[in-house]
Design a protein around this motif. Structure first.
Motif, PDB file in Angstrom:
ATOM      1  N   ALA A  18       0.857  -1.180   0.000  1.00  0.00           N
ATOM      2  CA  ALA A  18       0.000   0.000   0.000  1.00  0.00           C
ATOM      3  C   ALA A  18       0.892   1.229   0.000  1.00  0.00           C
ATOM      4  CB  ALA A  18      -0.898   0.020   1.226  1.00  0.00           C
ATOM      5  N   ILE A  19       0.350   2.347  -0.449  1.00  0.00           N
ATOM      6  CA  ILE A  19       1.113   3.586  -0.427  1.00  0.00           C
ATOM      7  C   ILE A  19       0.996   4.168   0.964  1.00  0.00           C
ATOM      8  CG2 ILE A  19       1.355   5.863  -1.458  1.00  0.00           C
ATOM      9  CD1 ILE A  19      -0.009   4.790  -3.928  1.00  0.00           C
ATOM     10  N   SER A  20       2.098   4.310   1.658  1.00  0.00           N
ATOM     11  CA  SER A  20       2.052   4.784   3.034  1.00  0.00           C
ATOM     12  C   SER A  20       1.855   6.289   3.074  1.00  0.00           C
ATOM     13  CB  SER A  20       3.343   4.409   3.764  1.00  0.00           C
ATOM     14  OG  SER A  20       4.451   4.953   3.091  1.00  0.00           O
ATOM     15  N   ALA A  21       1.299   6.758   4.162  1.00  0.00           N
ATOM     16  CA  ALA A  21       1.014   8.178   4.312  1.00  0.00           C
ATOM     17  C   ALA A  21       2.189   8.888   4.963  1.00  0.00           C
ATOM     18  CB  ALA A  21      -0.235   8.369   5.164  1.00  0.00           C
ATOM     19  N   PRO A  22       2.797   9.850   4.294  1.00  0.00           N
ATOM     20  CA  PRO A  22       3.898  10.590   4.891  1.00  0.00           C
ATOM     21  C   PRO A  22       3.428  11.382   6.108  1.00  0.00           C
ATOM     22  CG  PRO A  22       3.782  10.946   2.516  1.00  0.00           C
ATOM     23  CD  PRO A  22       2.519  10.275   2.920  1.00  0.00           C
ATOM     24  N   MET A  23       4.330  11.565   7.065  1.00  0.00           N
ATOM     25  CA  MET A  23       3.996  12.314   8.272  1.00  0.00           C
ATOM     26  C   MET A  23       4.174  13.803   7.988  1.00  0.00           C
ATOM     27  SD  MET A  23       2.953  10.107  10.342  1.00  0.00           S
ATOM     28  CE  MET A  23       2.882  11.083  11.846  1.00  0.00           C
ATOM     29  N   VAL A  24       3.160  14.395   7.344  1.00  0.00           N
ATOM     30  CA  VAL A  24       3.196  15.822   7.024  1.00  0.00           C
ATOM     31  C   VAL A  24       1.871  16.426   7.451  1.00  0.00           C
ATOM     32  CG1 VAL A  24       4.788  15.546   5.092  1.00  0.00           C
ATOM     33  CG2 VAL A  24       2.331  15.359   4.694  1.00  0.00           C
ATOM     34  N   HIS A  25       1.814  17.746   7.391  1.00  0.00           N
ATOM     35  CA  HIS A  25       0.606  18.448   7.804  1.00  0.00           C
ATOM     36  C   HIS A  25       0.247  19.480   6.735  1.00  0.00           C
ATOM     37  CE1 HIS A  25       0.828  16.602  11.776  1.00  0.00           C
ATOM     38  NE2 HIS A  25       2.122  16.855  11.731  1.00  0.00           N
ATOM     39  N   ALA A  26      -0.161  18.979   5.577  1.00  0.00           N
ATOM     40  CA  ALA A  26      -0.489  19.865   4.473  1.00  0.00           C
ATOM     41  C   ALA A  26      -1.884  20.451   4.665  1.00  0.00           C
ATOM     42  CB  ALA A  26      -0.432  19.094   3.150  1.00  0.00           C
ATOM     43  N   GLU A  27      -2.033  21.709   4.321  1.00  0.00           N
ATOM     44  CA  GLU A  27      -3.338  22.351   4.344  1.00  0.00           C
ATOM     45  C   GLU A  27      -3.955  22.231   2.958  1.00  0.00           C
ATOM     46  OE1 GLU A  27      -4.663  23.434   7.038  1.00  0.00           O
ATOM     47  OE2 GLU A  27      -2.854  23.111   8.257  1.00  0.00           O
ATOM     48  N   THR A  28      -5.225  22.616   2.837  1.00  0.00           N
ATOM     49  CA  THR A  28      -5.911  22.517   1.558  1.00  0.00           C
ATOM     50  C   THR A  28      -5.242  23.423   0.536  1.00  0.00           C
ATOM     51  OG1 THR A  28      -7.992  22.061   2.666  1.00  0.00           O
ATOM     52  CG2 THR A  28      -8.119  22.812   0.388  1.00  0.00           C
ATOM     53  N   LEU A  29      -4.937  22.865  -0.605  1.00  0.00           N
ATOM     54  CA  LEU A  29      -4.308  23.605  -1.684  1.00  0.00           C
ATOM     55  C   LEU A  29      -5.208  23.534  -2.909  1.00  0.00           C
ATOM     56  CD1 LEU A  29      -0.700  22.181  -1.265  1.00  0.00           C
ATOM     57  CD2 LEU A  29      -1.570  24.338  -0.368  1.00  0.00           C
ATOM     58  N   LEU A  41      -6.719   9.642   4.384  1.00  0.00           N
ATOM     59  CA  LEU A  41      -6.885   8.211   4.632  1.00  0.00           C
ATOM     60  C   LEU A  41      -6.605   7.873   6.092  1.00  0.00           C
ATOM     61  CD1 LEU A  41      -5.308   6.564   1.461  1.00  0.00           C
ATOM     62  CD2 LEU A  41      -7.683   6.396   2.192  1.00  0.00           C
ATOM     63  N   GLU A  42      -5.551   8.458   6.637  1.00  0.00           N
ATOM     64  CA  GLU A  42      -5.203   8.192   8.033  1.00  0.00           C
ATOM     65  C   GLU A  42      -6.288   8.683   8.978  1.00  0.00           C
ATOM     66  OE1 GLU A  42      -1.349   9.854   8.769  1.00  0.00           O
ATOM     67  OE2 GLU A  42      -0.354   7.999   8.193  1.00  0.00           O
ATOM     68  N   SER A  43      -7.001   9.725   8.589  1.00  0.00           N
ATOM     69  CA  SER A  43      -8.075  10.253   9.431  1.00  0.00           C
ATOM     70  C   SER A  43      -9.390   9.524   9.216  1.00  0.00           C
ATOM     71  CB  SER A  43      -8.270  11.749   9.142  1.00  0.00           C
ATOM     72  OG  SER A  43      -8.821  11.946   7.835  1.00  0.00           O
ATOM     73  N   GLY A  44      -9.411   8.583   8.256  1.00  0.00           N
ATOM     74  CA  GLY A  44     -10.617   7.807   7.998  1.00  0.00           C
ATOM     75  C   GLY A  44     -11.576   8.440   7.009  1.00  0.00           C
TER      76      GLY A  44
END
Length: 255
Positions: A18-29, A41-44
């Protein structure tokens, strides 16, 4: 007795399931990013993640096109659809996405989609060239078995080592197998066990099974030496694990 946890075993199709989720905190772009999809995905929030991946695919973003393929490949938010997954992976692979190059190669090799073995190998080499560790493991397996390429245990070892340097536990597993069999290197069971210790501690199922089988065939001194070597290997490959083995842990070993 030393018992690491279990995860999927070695095989051409494994590496990055699976494609893992990087530990970043991107805002809406304005333009979706793979990081945003991972966070969703991590937040469900699968629905928004899928919508973001689809928007990126429509914009011809290679990584997000591959991500959309992953949704169909894994049946996440949508019904599993290997045909649609393969089409999206192929599109993303042609756009240069390394994960998709690895995944479409596996699907071709396993008969899940059309394509030749030569095409699969070409995709694997492209992905490995972009430091995709799953592709490196797949190429190692193919060289070790002579599947689609000339059998070359030294090349297999190099691919396993490259994957291990990128943190892939199956790279360590493969190195251990080659040491155990004397393929590309001199036969050395202690080295094999040491590599399996590190791989198993990372959660590699086959390494755990091989470790359990072979650790009891060596003496306590040999087992302790293998664990000491595992410490060296963990540092070499950047695995944040230290091994401390009590005498009782190797009491089951041979004398």
């Amino acid at each position: 007795m030393f018992r690491p946890v279990f995860v999927p075993a070695l095989g051409l199709a494994l590496g990055l399931t699976a494609i893992s989720a990087p530990m970043v905190h991107a805002e809406t772009l304005d333009t979706p990013t793979a990081e945003q999809v991972s966070i969703l995905l991590e937040s469900g929030d699968d629905a928004r993640a899928f919508a973001q991946a689809k928007a990126g695919a429509n914009a011809q973003n290679a990584e997000l096109t591959g991500y959309l393929g992953w949704f169909y490949d894994n049946g996440r938010h949508v019904d599993a659809d290997p045909v649609q997954a393969a089409a999206l992976y192929r599109q993303a692979a042609d756009l240069g996405d390394a994960y998709s190059q690895w995944r479409i190669a596996v699907m071709i090799d396993e008969g899940e989609t059309e394509g030749t073995l030569d095409e699969a190998i070409t995709f694997l080499r492209k992905a490995a060239g972009q430091k995709n560790s799953g592709a490196m493991v797949s190429l190692a397996v193919m060289h070790a078995n002579g599947r689609g390429v000339t059998q070359d245990h030294i090349a297999a070892l190099r691919y396993y080592q490259a994957a291990a340097r990128l943190g892939h536990a199956q790279g360590l597993l493969g190195i251990g197998i080659q040491h155990a069999n004397g393929e590309g290197v001199e036969r050395d069971l202690r080295q094999a066990i040491a590599h399996w210790i590190v791989a198993a501690a990372q959660g590699e199922k086959t390494a755990d099974a091989l470790l359990g089988k072979h650790i009891e065939t060596v003496s306590q001194d040999e087992a302790l030496a293998a664990f000491q070597q595992a410490d060296v290997l963990a540092q070499k490959y950047g695995v944040a694990i230290r091994f401390e083995l009590a005498e009782s842990d190797v009491a089951a070993g041979g004398t």
